[in-house]
Design a protein around this motif. Structure first.
Motif, mmCIF file in Angstrom:
data_model
loop_
_atom_site.group_PDB
_atom_site.id
_atom_site.type_symbol
_atom_site.label_atom_id
_atom_site.label_comp_id
_atom_site.label_asym_id
_atom_site.label_seq_id
_atom_site.Cartn_x
_atom_site.Cartn_y
_atom_site.Cartn_z
ATOM 1 N N SER A 53 26.317 -9.734 31.561
ATOM 2 C CA SER A 53 25.394 -9.405 32.433
ATOM 3 C C SER A 53 26.053 -8.912 33.693
ATOM 4 O O SER A 53 25.210 -8.398 34.505
ATOM 5 C CB SER A 53 24.600 -10.850 32.755
ATOM 6 O OG SER A 53 24.084 -11.358 31.785
ATOM 7 N N ASN A 54 27.319 -8.974 34.007
ATOM 8 C CA ASN A 54 27.860 -8.322 35.090
ATOM 9 C C ASN A 54 28.945 -7.597 34.894
ATOM 10 O O ASN A 54 30.094 -7.997 34.482
ATOM 11 C CB ASN A 54 28.058 -9.371 36.086
ATOM 12 C CG ASN A 54 27.122 -10.169 36.732
ATOM 13 O OD1 ASN A 54 26.171 -9.818 37.762
ATOM 14 N ND2 ASN A 54 26.792 -11.465 35.975
ATOM 15 N N LEU A 82 24.372 -5.356 37.266
ATOM 16 C CA LEU A 82 24.216 -6.860 37.955
ATOM 17 C C LEU A 82 23.282 -7.633 37.419
ATOM 18 O O LEU A 82 22.111 -7.015 37.433
ATOM 19 C CB LEU A 82 24.307 -6.505 39.424
ATOM 20 C CG LEU A 82 25.346 -5.933 40.114
ATOM 21 C CD1 LEU A 82 25.162 -5.706 41.596
ATOM 22 C CD2 LEU A 82 26.699 -6.490 40.004
ATOM 23 N N ASP A 83 23.334 -8.702 36.897
ATOM 24 C CA ASP A 83 22.133 -9.624 36.354
ATOM 25 C C ASP A 83 21.560 -9.001 35.325
ATOM 26 O O ASP A 83 20.573 -8.788 35.163
ATOM 27 C CB ASP A 83 21.436 -9.943 37.535
ATOM 28 C CG ASP A 83 22.102 -11.245 38.374
ATOM 29 O OD1 ASP A 83 22.891 -11.768 37.944
ATOM 30 O OD2 ASP A 83 21.911 -10.900 39.689
ATOM 31 N N LEU A 122 32.429 -7.265 43.963
ATOM 32 C CA LEU A 122 31.161 -7.542 43.168
ATOM 33 C C LEU A 122 31.551 -8.734 42.005
ATOM 34 O O LEU A 122 30.554 -9.454 41.512
ATOM 35 C CB LEU A 122 31.020 -6.055 42.192
ATOM 36 C CG LEU A 122 30.427 -5.141 42.944
ATOM 37 C CD1 LEU A 122 30.384 -3.730 41.949
ATOM 38 C CD2 LEU A 122 29.204 -5.209 43.468
ATOM 39 N N PRO A 126 32.601 -8.949 38.949
ATOM 40 C CA PRO A 126 32.060 -8.852 37.625
ATOM 41 C C PRO A 126 32.822 -9.648 36.713
ATOM 42 O O PRO A 126 33.876 -10.082 36.797
ATOM 43 C CB PRO A 126 32.226 -7.449 37.369
ATOM 44 C CG PRO A 126 33.587 -7.130 38.100
ATOM 45 C CD PRO A 126 33.586 -7.856 39.374
#
Length: 392
Positions: A212-213, A229-230, A326, A328
């Motif tokens: 998701s990331n 992102l998400d 971020l 991730p």
């Protein structure tokens, strides 16, 4: 829900009922008319009549007999993924990649063309038109069966307005490029940044599936990234998110001195090749500069080993910056980065472990040149969900 439908016009109710039937067929893969009636709570005569219409329209097709439940074997229905087609195109640097696909996103035909350098925006549009004509002829598709084309373009691409606000390599800056392409190709067009298209492709069919990331990092003629992102592609307030080529990594200069950012000026493929020419005179066109440097370093070429280490280190600086902001789950390395050998990947991981508190999973892109095309096709599938076909 059912009572509200009775108050609408008969045409609208019919469309709603068709949407339910189509959704049930797509959801189940193969399903009988009787089971559709059970799932939708529509009467069997209603389902039969609407199914016949949808077969005539080419949206559904009969695919054989199902298992008997005590009576006659039911006839199974399936969504006709060849009812319409979609196209994708990605322009990156010196090449134009195109494909036409069915409604599953499976490619039916491919087209590739090397582009004259420096790239010319008007010429690229003509190349798009010629490529689409070739694809339609090869796949025997009439143009009116094409739902649209997704086009990945270099630069800062404004999806809402259909313009490219910054693309010095093509001269499209500020021009209504989507409208221009639509008028030339005579099909609906969705535009996006080329690396965003690659990111989308790798996320729906490649190593990004299930994450998701994600940050997708691409090194080619320039350097860019795509950010998920998400589960959603993040574009930023003005669609300029991911332009990491402008990070201040390497000797800093004013952007007025050139079209490219500091990072990509020195550490994109042309930037690395420019540095390598000081000690390698026979760089072959189209060859991987990283593979060349690795080979030279293994032959004890100290200059090659020094440059290779410098490139890896500066690419790792960018990764550390991205990870710090971020966080991730996954970094996808693509473009020239897929040629990094195991030793190089290990070194980059060690640096990241030293520099940042949480190191994400790091994988090389799996789809290669197909990533952008898959993303471009998927962008059209998102814009034209199956229920919209009922409006055609």
């Amino acid at each position: 829900m059912r009572s509200s439908r009775k108050t609408g016009s008969s045409k609208l109710v019919k469309k709603w009922n068709k949407e339910e039937i189509l959704q049930q067929v797509i959801q189940h893969g193969q399903i009988s008319r009787a089971d559709i009636a059970k799932q939708t709570q529509l009467s069997r005569p209603c389902v039969s009549a609407l199914v016949e219409e949808m077969i005539q329209e080419g949206l559904l097709q009969e695919v054989g007999m199902g298992d008997s439940r005590g009576g006659r074997k039911p006839i199974l229905l399936e969504y006709n993924y060849q009812a319409y087609a979609i196209a994708g195109a990605v322009f990156e640097g010196s090449a134009l990649e195109m494909a036409v696909a069915d409604l599953k996103g499976e490619f039916l035909a491919r087209y590739r063309k090397r582009l004259a350098q420096p790239a010319d925006g008007e010429r690229v549009i003509e190349d798009l038109a010629a490529g689409l004509d070739c694809l339609l002829a090869e796949s025997s598709l009439p143009r009116d069966r094409l739902l649209g084309i997704g086009v990945g373009l270099p630069g800062v691409t404004q999806r809402g307005s259909g313009t490219v606000s910054f693309a010095p390599s093509t001269g499209w800056m500020g021009s209504p490029i989507r409208q221009t392409i639509e008028e030339r190709l005579e099909v609906p067009v969705i535009i996006d940044n080329d690396v965003n298209m690659m990111t989308l492709g790798e996320s729906v069919r490649g190593v990004g599936v299930g994450y998701s990331n994600v940050v997708y990092i691409y090194v080619g003629t320039g350097i860019g990234s795509g950010i998920i992102l998400d589960g959603q592609l993040y574009r930023g307030s003005r669609d300029a998110a991911g332009e990491i080529g402008y990070m201040l990594i390497g000797p800093v200069h004013s952007r007025r001195d050139g079209a490219y950012g500091v990072f990509e000026t020195h550490y994109s493929v042309p930037g690395v090749k420019a540095q390598a020419k000081a000690f390698l005179s026979d760089l072959q066109e189209g060859s991987s500069i990283i593979e060349t440097l690795i080979g030279q370093a293994r032959q004890d070429n100290r200059e090659a080993a020094r440059l290779l280490d410098d490139v890896y280190r500066h690419w790792a600086y960018a990764m550390a910056n991205i990870v710090s902001v971020l966080n991730p789950e996954l970094l996808i390395l693509s473009g020239e980065m897929v040629h990094i050998d195991e030793k190089g990947v290990k070194q980059i991981r060690e640096w990241l472990t030293e520099w940042v508190p949480v190191v994400p999973r790091m994988e090389k892109a799996r789809l290669g040149e197909e990533a952008g095309l898959i993303g471009a096709v998927h962008s059209v599938l998102e814009a034209f969900p199956s229920t919209k076909l009922l409006d055609k």
